[in-house]
Design a protein around this motif. Structure first.
Motif, PDB file in Angstrom:
ATOM      1  N   GLN A   1      39.664  52.029   0.782  1.00 15.68           N
ATOM      2  CA  GLN A   1      40.005  52.046   2.197  1.00 15.68           C
ATOM      3  C   GLN A   1      40.670  50.723   2.591  1.00 15.68           C
ATOM      4  OE1 GLN A   1      37.130  53.425   5.057  1.00 15.68           O
ATOM      5  NE2 GLN A   1      36.021  54.670   3.549  1.00 15.68           N
ATOM      6  N   PRO A   2      41.687  50.772   3.428  1.00 17.96           N
ATOM      7  CA  PRO A   2      42.359  49.529   3.825  1.00 17.96           C
ATOM      8  C   PRO A   2      41.483  48.701   4.753  1.00 17.96           C
ATOM      9  CG  PRO A   2      43.224  51.392   5.073  1.00 17.96           C
ATOM     10  CD  PRO A   2      42.291  51.969   4.042  1.00 17.96           C
ATOM     11  N   ASP A   3      41.621  47.399   4.652  1.00 18.09           N
ATOM     12  CA  ASP A   3      40.912  46.483   5.548  1.00 18.09           C
ATOM     13  C   ASP A   3      41.774  46.247   6.780  1.00 18.09           C
ATOM     14  OD1 ASP A   3      38.848  46.258   3.719  1.00 18.09           O
ATOM     15  OD2 ASP A   3      39.786  44.559   2.694  1.00 18.09           O
TER      16      ASP A   3
ATOM     17  N   PRO B   1      37.274  38.391  14.261  1.00 17.56           N
ATOM     18  CA  PRO B   1      38.061  38.831  13.100  1.00 17.56           C
ATOM     19  C   PRO B   1      38.503  37.695  12.187  1.00 17.56           C
ATOM     20  CG  PRO B   1      38.733  40.021  15.062  1.00 17.56           C
ATOM     21  CD  PRO B   1      37.789  38.967  15.524  1.00 17.56           C
ATOM     22  N   ALA B   2      38.847  36.545  12.760  1.00 20.78           N
ATOM     23  CA  ALA B   2      39.262  35.422  11.917  1.00 20.78           C
ATOM     24  C   ALA B   2      38.118  34.996  10.996  1.00 20.78           C
ATOM     25  CB  ALA B   2      39.717  34.258  12.790  1.00 20.78           C
ATOM     26  N   TYR B   3      36.912  34.977  11.529  1.00 23.18           N
ATOM     27  CA  TYR B   3      35.745  34.626  10.707  1.00 23.18           C
ATOM     28  C   TYR B   3      35.475  35.704   9.669  1.00 23.18           C
ATOM     29  CZ  TYR B   3      30.842  33.838   9.473  1.00 23.18           C
ATOM     30  OH  TYR B   3      29.670  33.645   8.790  1.00 23.18           O
ATOM     31  N   LEU B   4      35.555  36.969  10.061  1.00 18.76           N
ATOM     32  CA  LEU B   4      35.276  38.056   9.124  1.00 18.76           C
ATOM     33  C   LEU B   4      36.274  38.075   7.974  1.00 18.76           C
ATOM     34  CD1 LEU B   4      34.294  41.033  11.477  1.00 18.76           C
ATOM     35  CD2 LEU B   4      32.875  39.202  10.539  1.00 18.76           C
TER      36      LEU B   4
ATOM     37  N   PRO C   1      35.490  46.056   8.901  1.00 18.34           N
ATOM     38  CA  PRO C   1      36.004  47.243   8.193  1.00 18.34           C
ATOM     39  C   PRO C   1      35.059  47.683   7.085  1.00 18.34           C
ATOM     40  CG  PRO C   1      37.253  45.279   7.588  1.00 18.34           C
ATOM     41  CD  PRO C   1      36.358  44.888   8.715  1.00 18.34           C
ATOM     42  N   ALA C   2      35.373  48.832   6.508  1.00 16.78           N
ATOM     43  CA  ALA C   2      34.421  49.527   5.630  1.00 16.78           C
ATOM     44  C   ALA C   2      33.980  48.696   4.429  1.00 16.78           C
ATOM     45  CB  ALA C   2      35.024  50.855   5.167  1.00 16.78           C
TER      46      ALA C   2
ATOM     47  N   LEU D   1      27.979  51.824  11.270  1.00 16.57           N
ATOM     48  CA  LEU D   1      26.808  51.302  11.972  1.00 16.57           C
ATOM     49  C   LEU D   1      26.515  52.172  13.198  1.00 16.57           C
ATOM     50  CD1 LEU D   1      24.779  48.850  12.286  1.00 16.57           C
ATOM     51  CD2 LEU D   1      26.416  48.003  13.971  1.00 16.57           C
ATOM     52  N   LEU D   2      25.272  52.587  13.328  1.00 19.70           N
ATOM     53  CA  LEU D   2      24.841  53.302  14.528  1.00 19.70           C
ATOM     54  C   LEU D   2      24.221  52.348  15.541  1.00 19.70           C
ATOM     55  CD1 LEU D   2      23.218  56.556  13.058  1.00 19.70           C
ATOM     56  CD2 LEU D   2      25.538  56.222  13.934  1.00 19.70           C
TER      57      LEU D   2
END
Length: 321
Positions: free
Chosen positions: A104-106, A179-182, A225-226, A278-279
């Motif tokens: 899966q794409p990030d 997002p920058a940290y992730l 992302p996944a 995540l739920l």
């Protein structure tokens, strides 16, 4: 001599058949006409089907033996459980999530875009710090949040309100989930675990609890992302004292809870068992705590519950995907 006279002469020379001869001939003729008993043979197609059936029974028996070995307490089995069975532990759940995320794409937002997350909150008011007011058992509200792609700004809005509250993003790794940290986090679980340990080293909690809390923040606030999400599940599965249980989230959705128990509290991450998204998460009071304001609560009381309603990427804070 005519023809009739010739027939009479020939007939007179032939011996008349005796009655016994006629009975014997009749028995021989009937015996010849009777069908002979034959061994019953199945058509070739039926033989093949029967053979396959026998083979199927043999295979089924073999699978049963292997599955029994897989649950043998001595650990001698090598078979893995079918995908439709609920995971027995956090490691199995993490492996399934990793397999589902492979390829899966990030997808991350640009620096000028925003990650959107909508969450439903419940907080119990039945505690020593917040006594029961008029039979009220808890407060509930829905919140929308936006995080800029470069992590420099965040925004929030309560459902039903048009007011958006903005604030600057922080550089404290204990509060970072942008997002920058992730994007800076490694996808290899061992490296990811070491990175999270460093990023939470200044938190005054035991290491496993600090990492667990950071992962919960990243999953709920950052909507990773996944592939990163699966890597975070794998890290959770490697923490001491982590287990799983079947639960329902705040919205009533069925999920698998990855949890850890500490000081009378259960911290839980709730995951969809089919899509592995995540739920949400929750905190449950287990009882026996002498240092919390929840000493009067019954065991099993949900103190805090958060349900992830929706996530996405938008161009401006205030937009909804």
């Amino acid at each position: 001599m005519n023809d009739l006279d010739m027939v009479r002469d020939l007939r007179s020379e032939v011996r008349r058949s005796e009655e016994s001869d006629l009975h014997g001939a009749r028995r021989r003729m009937l015996a010849a006409m009777a069908p002979k008993p034959q061994s019953r043979r199945l058509p070739r197609t039926m033989v093949r089907v029967a053979a396959v059936g026998v083979l199927g029974v043999t295979i089924a028996a073999g699978v049963t033996v292997v599955q029994n070995l897989a649950t043998d307490p001595q650990g001698k089995g090598t078979a893995s459980a079918p995908a439709w069975l609920p995971p027995a532990n956090a490691e199995t759940l993490a492996k399934r999530a990793t397999a589902a995320a492979a390829g899966q794409p990030d997808v991350y937002p640009r620096d000028d875009q925003w990650v959107y997350a909508k969450r439903d909150f419940y907080r119990s008011t039945k505690s020593a710090a917040s006594p029961n007011r008029g039979g009220e058992t808890g407060s509930r509200h829905t919140e929308e949040m936006w995080t800029r792609g470069d992590g420099k700004e965040r925004a929030r809005r309560n459902e039903g309100s048009e007011k958006i509250t903005r604030r600057q993003g922080g550089e404290d790794p204990r509060l970072r989930f942008d997002p920058a940290y992730l994007r800076s986090l490694p996808l290899e679980p061992s490296a990811l675990l070491e990175r999270l340990k460093r990023d939470t080293s200044e938190i005054s909690l035991p290491e496993a609890r600090a990492v667990f809390g950071q992962i919960l923040i990243i999953l709920q606030e950052g909507a990773p992302p996944a592939r990163l999400r699966a890597a975070l599940y794998t890290v959770l599965s490697r923490l001491d004292g982590v287990a799983v249980e079947n639960v329902r989230d705040l919205l009533g959705r069925e999920g698998i809870g990855i949890y850890t128990d500490n000081e009378g509290m259960r911290k839980e991450v709730i995951i969809d068992p089919n899509t592995y998204v995540l739920l949400g998460g929750r905190t449950v009071y287990l009882g026996g705590s002498t240092s919390s304001p929840y000493g009067e609560l019954p065991k099993g009381e949900v103190i805090l519950s958060v349900a992830q309603v929706a996530t996405g990427i938008v161009d401006q804070a205030g937009e909804v995907p």
